[in-house]
Design an enzyme around this catalytic site. Structure first.
Site, PDB file in Angstrom:
ATOM      1  N   TYR B 107       0.830  -1.210   0.000  1.00  0.00           N
ATOM      2  CA  TYR B 107       0.000   0.000   0.000  1.00  0.00           C
ATOM      3  C   TYR B 107       0.859   1.252   0.000  1.00  0.00           C
ATOM      4  O   TYR B 107       1.918   1.284   0.636  1.00  0.00           O
ATOM      5  CB  TYR B 107      -0.858   0.059   1.271  1.00  0.00           C
ATOM      6  CG  TYR B 107      -2.057  -0.847   1.267  1.00  0.00           C
ATOM      7  CD1 TYR B 107      -3.244  -0.467   0.663  1.00  0.00           C
ATOM      8  CD2 TYR B 107      -2.012  -2.091   1.897  1.00  0.00           C
ATOM      9  CE1 TYR B 107      -4.361  -1.288   0.678  1.00  0.00           C
ATOM     10  CE2 TYR B 107      -3.125  -2.920   1.924  1.00  0.00           C
ATOM     11  CZ  TYR B 107      -4.294  -2.516   1.310  1.00  0.00           C
ATOM     12  OH  TYR B 107      -5.394  -3.325   1.333  1.00  0.00           O
ATOM     13  N   TYR B 146      -0.914  -9.993   0.722  1.00  0.00           N
ATOM     14  CA  TYR B 146       0.157  -9.496   1.589  1.00  0.00           C
ATOM     15  C   TYR B 146       0.069 -10.116   2.975  1.00  0.00           C
ATOM     16  O   TYR B 146      -1.008 -10.480   3.419  1.00  0.00           O
ATOM     17  CB  TYR B 146       0.148  -7.965   1.660  1.00  0.00           C
ATOM     18  CG  TYR B 146      -1.134  -7.327   2.161  1.00  0.00           C
ATOM     19  CD1 TYR B 146      -1.387  -7.188   3.529  1.00  0.00           C
ATOM     20  CD2 TYR B 146      -2.082  -6.834   1.265  1.00  0.00           C
ATOM     21  CE1 TYR B 146      -2.562  -6.577   3.974  1.00  0.00           C
ATOM     22  CE2 TYR B 146      -3.247  -6.223   1.715  1.00  0.00           C
ATOM     23  CZ  TYR B 146      -3.481  -6.106   3.074  1.00  0.00           C
ATOM     24  OH  TYR B 146      -4.627  -5.507   3.515  1.00  0.00           O
ATOM     25  N   ARG B 156      -3.371 -11.844   3.776  1.00  0.00           N
ATOM     26  CA  ARG B 156      -4.636 -11.395   3.216  1.00  0.00           C
ATOM     27  C   ARG B 156      -4.718 -11.858   1.765  1.00  0.00           C
ATOM     28  O   ARG B 156      -3.768 -11.690   1.011  1.00  0.00           O
ATOM     29  CB  ARG B 156      -4.744  -9.856   3.226  1.00  0.00           C
ATOM     30  CG  ARG B 156      -4.735  -9.137   4.561  1.00  0.00           C
ATOM     31  CD  ARG B 156      -5.853  -9.493   5.506  1.00  0.00           C
ATOM     32  NE  ARG B 156      -7.146  -9.899   4.940  1.00  0.00           N
ATOM     33  CZ  ARG B 156      -8.104  -9.079   4.499  1.00  0.00           C
ATOM     34  NH1 ARG B 156      -7.939  -7.779   4.520  1.00  0.00           N
ATOM     35  NH2 ARG B 156      -9.244  -9.555   4.041  1.00  0.00           N
ATOM     36  N   HIS B 159      -7.448  -8.333  -2.452  1.00  0.00           N
ATOM     37  CA  HIS B 159      -8.761  -7.726  -2.157  1.00  0.00           C
ATOM     38  C   HIS B 159      -8.741  -6.240  -2.471  1.00  0.00           C
ATOM     39  O   HIS B 159      -7.689  -5.599  -2.485  1.00  0.00           O
ATOM     40  CB  HIS B 159      -9.146  -7.934  -0.684  1.00  0.00           C
ATOM     41  CG  HIS B 159      -8.195  -7.283   0.272  1.00  0.00           C
ATOM     42  ND1 HIS B 159      -7.016  -7.871   0.666  1.00  0.00           N
ATOM     43  CD2 HIS B 159      -8.217  -6.065   0.890  1.00  0.00           C
ATOM     44  CE1 HIS B 159      -6.363  -7.066   1.490  1.00  0.00           C
ATOM     45  NE2 HIS B 159      -7.065  -5.965   1.635  1.00  0.00           N
ATOM     46  N   HIS B 161     -10.744  -2.763  -1.061  1.00  0.00           N
ATOM     47  CA  HIS B 161     -11.640  -2.203  -0.039  1.00  0.00           C
ATOM     48  C   HIS B 161     -12.664  -1.294  -0.721  1.00  0.00           C
ATOM     49  O   HIS B 161     -12.319  -0.527  -1.627  1.00  0.00           O
ATOM     50  CB  HIS B 161     -10.848  -1.368   0.964  1.00  0.00           C
ATOM     51  CG  HIS B 161      -9.841  -2.160   1.751  1.00  0.00           C
ATOM     52  ND1 HIS B 161     -10.092  -2.618   3.024  1.00  0.00           N
ATOM     53  CD2 HIS B 161      -8.577  -2.566   1.462  1.00  0.00           C
ATOM     54  CE1 HIS B 161      -9.024  -3.264   3.478  1.00  0.00           C
ATOM     55  NE2 HIS B 161      -8.084  -3.249   2.549  1.00  0.00           N
TER      56      HIS B 161
HETATM   57 FE   LIG Z   1      -6.224  -4.353   2.741  1.00  0.00          FE
END
Ligand SMILES: [Fe+3]
Lengths: 202, 241
Positions: B107, B146, B156, B159, B161
């Site tokens: 991110y 990640y 995770r 995905h 959000h």
């Molecule tokens: Fe996330």
């Protein structure tokens, strides 16, 4: 009546630690995609009503302020009208958005809104609700957004139909902000503990 | 458009506040019962957003952070679907905001210290507003999975959000979209807090070959359901249902 095939609401998932990227990108240093972060300004020079500052923190069960929460508010204008097409009682102040969004400050955990004091709005049975601001709180570790309300310490809240629903009268205090300045109110939200804030399933 | 009160949220379909497999929820979950109440005008109304707030590239994560004619690395995807309510009616005018990691699972955020590199041409945020038939679409790069500190080896699944505003503040929803066929979905503590398999499947986007652009981008279909409103007797007569 024709039978309807009902659907189920999509399950909520936590906003996670990176909610800022999507909701307030300028705040987290992603500049040049959106001109400004949504909900960062509720007022302009023409907005009617008494200007107030609302600040506070969201505390976890250890008494620590969350540093990654995002707080949203929704409220009526000074006359008690919502700036929404669902508002059928009149035209709300065009110089007021009614909606604020604030990522908490990353060192202190504080949220701050510059807004106006809302007017009173009716409950479903027509009784007036005391002046209030609707809050919605999300963060890492919160699986489904939390709804609560801020009420004002300098208003008469005794006949409010929503506060009247709270069985443990001591818990009503968790929804009443503290007056901390001339036109400033502090509203601290506690997710757990002996003074856990009242949250709504609304 | 209906302005009635909302169906009560089905808390057995939604994740609980306290989910011990997701450790951060332990100290961030209210312990008292929620106060259940029919929505008042304060929750039946909500902010509205219109198309003219949107920039041309707001729904194009491939281009909205790209610099000097370069493109972000990764699988090009299109995500499209409809926003409906529990009455199976389209919900127009919904502001959808999305955020995601880059193709490597990183991110663009100072709190993310994962070893995968940042992509100088990928910001990871976008938004759009649903059309009259509830439809929406955006273009992006498929996010990578990640690792995250929860258990010693929790990952995770890929995905995206999503944040959504309905027509009333009571419909406010934040959720995540997963990708069909990802084996990590069924190992994820955040997914597993959803109590019903049908609920998990609601969050898994399906490949849509008909919407896929040959030699360009794979399309995924993701429909989202917001809370429904009760209709009044008066509306029933008007709409003939
Ligand atoms: Fe996330």
């Amino acid at each position: 009546m024709k039978p309807l095939d009902y659907l189920k609401e999509s399950p909520s998932q936590t906003a996670g630690p990176y909610v800022h990227i999507g909701c307030t990108p300028n705040f987290c240093g992603i500049e040049g995609v959106f001109a400004e972060d949504l909900g960062s300004t509720m007022l302009n020079g023409q907005t009617k009503g008494e200007r107030i500052t609302v600040r506070g923190r969201v505390f976890d069960g250890t008494g620590t302020a969350l540093k990654d929460a995002m707080v949203e508010i929704w409220q009526a204008d000074a006359e008690g009208l919502y700036p929404s097409p669902q508002e059928k009682r009149g035209q709300a102040d065009e110089n007021f958005t009614g909606f604020g969004r604030c990522p908490v400050e990353q060192e202190t955990g504080e949220f701050v809104f510059e807004t106006i004091k809302p007017g009173t709005v009716p409950f479903n049975d027509g009784r007036p609700q005391a002046s209030h601001i609707t809050f919605w709180i999300v963060a890492r570790g919160i699986n489904i957004g939390l709804h609560t309300r801020l009420y004002f310490p300098d208003e008469d809240n005794s006949a409010d139909p929503v506060l009247g629903r709270i069985e443990l009268k001591k818990r009503v205090e968790t929804l009443i902000a503290e007056k901390t300045g001339d036109a400033e109110y502090t509203f601290n939200v506690r997710l757990q503990g002996h003074n856990e804030t009242v949250f709504f399933d609304i | 458009m209906s302005d009635g009160s909302f169906f009560q949220r089905d808390r057995d379909w939604q994740p609980a506040a306290l989910t011990p497999q997701y450790k951060t929820s332990l100290k961030r979950s209210p312990t008292h019962a929620l106060l259940s109440m029919d929505s008042s005008i304060s929750e039946r109304t909500g902010p509205t957003f219109n198309q003219n707030m949107l920039g041309e590239l707001d729904n194009d994560l491939v281009l909205n952070y790209a610099k000097d004619g370069e493109l972000p690395v990764g699988e090009r995807i299109i995500v499209q679907g409809r926003v409906l309510d529990e009455n199976a009616r389209p919900v127009p005018g919904v502001l959808l905001e999305f955020w995601q990691a880059n193709a490597g699972g990183r991110y663009r955020h100072k709190k993310d210290g994962y070893l995968a590199p940042l992509d100088p041409n990928f910001g990871g945020c976008g938004r759009t507003i649903s059309a009259a038939d509830g439809s929406y679409a955006f273009r992006s790069i498929k996010p990578g999975p990640y690792p995250w500190p929860n258990g010693v080896n929790d990952w995770r699944p890929s995905h995206i959000h999503f944040s959504l505003f309905g027509s009333g503040f009571a419909q406010r929803l934040i959720t995540q979209m997963y990708f069909e066929g990802d084996p990590l979905i069924w190992k994820c503590p955040i997914v597993s807090m959803i109590p019903n398999k049908g609920g998990i499947e609601q969050l898994i986007a399906r490949i849509d070959m008909n919407a896929t652009m040959p030699m360009d981008a794979i399309a995924y279909r993701f429909d989202i359901v917001l809370r429904g409103r009760r209709s009044t007797m008066f509306e029933n007569r008007l709409e003939g249902n």
